[in-house]
Scaffold this motif. Structure first.
Motif, PDB file in Angstrom:
ATOM      1  N   THR A 150       0.830  -1.209   0.000  1.00  0.00           N
ATOM      2  CA  THR A 150       0.000   0.000   0.000  1.00  0.00           C
ATOM      3  C   THR A 150       0.861   1.255   0.000  1.00  0.00           C
ATOM      4  N   PHE A 151       1.936   1.237   0.811  1.00  0.00           N
ATOM      5  CA  PHE A 151       2.827   2.403   0.884  1.00  0.00           C
ATOM      6  C   PHE A 151       3.478   2.678  -0.469  1.00  0.00           C
ATOM      7  N   ILE A 152       4.007   1.630  -1.093  1.00  0.00           N
ATOM      8  CA  ILE A 152       4.659   1.807  -2.396  1.00  0.00           C
ATOM      9  C   ILE A 152       3.650   2.288  -3.441  1.00  0.00           C
ATOM     10  N   GLY A 153       2.489   1.660  -3.464  1.00  0.00           N
ATOM     11  CA  GLY A 153       1.460   2.055  -4.425  1.00  0.00           C
ATOM     12  C   GLY A 153       1.023   3.488  -4.220  1.00  0.00           C
ATOM     13  N   ASP A 154       0.811   3.877  -2.965  1.00  0.00           N
ATOM     14  CA  ASP A 154       0.370   5.248  -2.676  1.00  0.00           C
ATOM     15  C   ASP A 154       1.431   6.272  -3.054  1.00  0.00           C
ATOM     16  N   TYR A 155       2.708   5.911  -2.824  1.00  0.00           N
ATOM     17  CA  TYR A 155       3.791   6.837  -3.160  1.00  0.00           C
ATOM     18  C   TYR A 155       3.826   7.122  -4.664  1.00  0.00           C
ATOM     19  N   PHE A 156       3.820   6.056  -5.456  1.00  0.00           N
ATOM     20  CA  PHE A 156       3.876   6.249  -6.901  1.00  0.00           C
ATOM     21  C   PHE A 156       2.577   6.849  -7.447  1.00  0.00           C
ATOM     22  N   GLN A 157       1.472   6.546  -6.789  1.00  0.00           N
ATOM     23  CA  GLN A 157       0.208   7.147  -7.188  1.00  0.00           C
ATOM     24  C   GLN A 157       0.257   8.662  -6.968  1.00  0.00           C
ATOM     25  N   TYR A 158       0.817   9.070  -5.833  1.00  0.00           N
ATOM     26  CA  TYR A 158       0.949  10.504  -5.558  1.00  0.00           C
ATOM     27  C   TYR A 158       1.827  11.173  -6.611  1.00  0.00           C
ATOM     28  N   GLN A 159       2.954  10.519  -6.955  1.00  0.00           N
ATOM     29  CA  GLN A 159       3.849  11.078  -7.960  1.00  0.00           C
ATOM     30  C   GLN A 159       3.133  11.243  -9.298  1.00  0.00           C
ATOM     31  N   ALA A 160       2.380  10.219  -9.701  1.00  0.00           N
ATOM     32  CA  ALA A 160       1.679  10.267 -10.979  1.00  0.00           C
ATOM     33  C   ALA A 160       0.598  11.348 -10.974  1.00  0.00           C
ATOM     34  N   ILE A 161      -0.137  11.452  -9.877  1.00  0.00           N
ATOM     35  CA  ILE A 161      -1.200  12.461  -9.777  1.00  0.00           C
ATOM     36  C   ILE A 161      -0.599  13.866  -9.813  1.00  0.00           C
ATOM     37  N   GLU A 162       0.558  14.032  -9.171  1.00  0.00           N
ATOM     38  CA  GLU A 162       1.210  15.340  -9.161  1.00  0.00           C
ATOM     39  C   GLU A 162       1.668  15.729 -10.566  1.00  0.00           C
TER      40      GLU A 162
END
Length: 259
Positions: free
Chosen positions: A47-59
């Motif tokens: 979840t942590f890894i997914g959320d991190y990359f999701q945040y990067q992509a959304i940004e």
């Protein structure tokens, strides 16, 4: 045997010795704690890894959307200013409409200058985030720095010249027409025209970054699912082995008694 190996062996022996000294209930509890811990840790990590990359992509998507909007607004202001400027010629014999066109031109001038300043500020932000096309934006701003200011200043000078002519005679109107036609085909005006095309290309480059961000987001989600799946599988395997161990531990004394 080296001192390091001795320490490792003694540590392992100590761990095994402690484990053997545990009661059956303690061993079972310890085993289930490990099995559950692996599952929880895996879920958390995934979840942590997914959320991190999701945040990067959304940004990245947020920046791209904002940037494309800036490109389009600036391009729109530039094209409208150019259209208004080109309308001066057919309106030379219509003083009231010509003044309205001057006013419309000046409004687009203000919008274009504001859009350019916003793009310069935004380019500094995207350069710190390593977007692939950020170098293209910087090169664009450097290449055309001062071009639109020169264009707007020359048009303002033309407007003043036309005002001094009064446009009361055909000869004065022809003089104004020649001034405007010469400027329309001047190097300053032609460079100004190129800016709109360059902005369209920059918008396309930005969209490519957006597509890559979408791909990175999809990959992050796949990675998260994979980590969660693998750790849950390990947890299930450990729980299964523990159940087998528990069954043998409980049944073995019974079997020994019956024999």
């Amino acid at each position: 045997m080296t001192e390091c190996h001795k320490n490792k062996d003694s540590g392992s022996s100590l761990s095994i010795s402690i484990f053997h000294k545990l009661s059956v209930a303690q061993k079972i509890g310890f085993g289930y704690a490990i099995a559950i811990g692996v599952g929880v840790l895996g879920t958390f990590t995934g979840t942590f890894i997914g959320d991190y990359f999701q945040y990067q992509a959304i940004e990245v998507e947020r920046q791209v959307d904002e940037e494309v909007e800036l490109f389009n607004e600036l391009k729109s202001a530039i094209l409208k200013a150019r259209i208004h400027q080109q309308q001066f010629i057919p309106l030379l014999e219509e003083p009231v409409d010509l003044q309205k066109e001057f006013t419309n031109f000046r409004k687009q001038t203000d919008d274009a200058k504001e859009g350019w300043d916003e793009l310069e500020s935004f380019s500094k932000e995207i350069s710190t985030n390593n977007l692939k096309h950020s170098s293209q934006v910087s090169a664009f701003l450097q290449t055309y720095d001062g071009v639109q200011d020169a264009y707007f200043e020359e048009v303002e000078q033309l407007i003043k010249q036309i005002g001094l002519l009064n446009l009361e005679s055909p000869a004065q109107i022809q003089t104004a027409q020649k001034l405007l036609l010469d400027f329309t085909n001047s190097s300053t005006a032609l460079k100004f025209d190129v800016i709109a095309g360059e902005l369209s290309e920059l918008a396309e480059a930005a969209e490519e970054d957006d597509e890559e961000a979408d791909a990175a987001l999809a990959q992050a989600q796949e990675t998260r699912r994979f980590i969660v799946f693998v750790t849950n599988l390990i947890s299930i395997v450990l729980a299964t082995l523990l159940a087998i161990y528990t069954t043998k531990t409980i049944t073995l004394p019974i079997i020994n008694l019956t024999h």
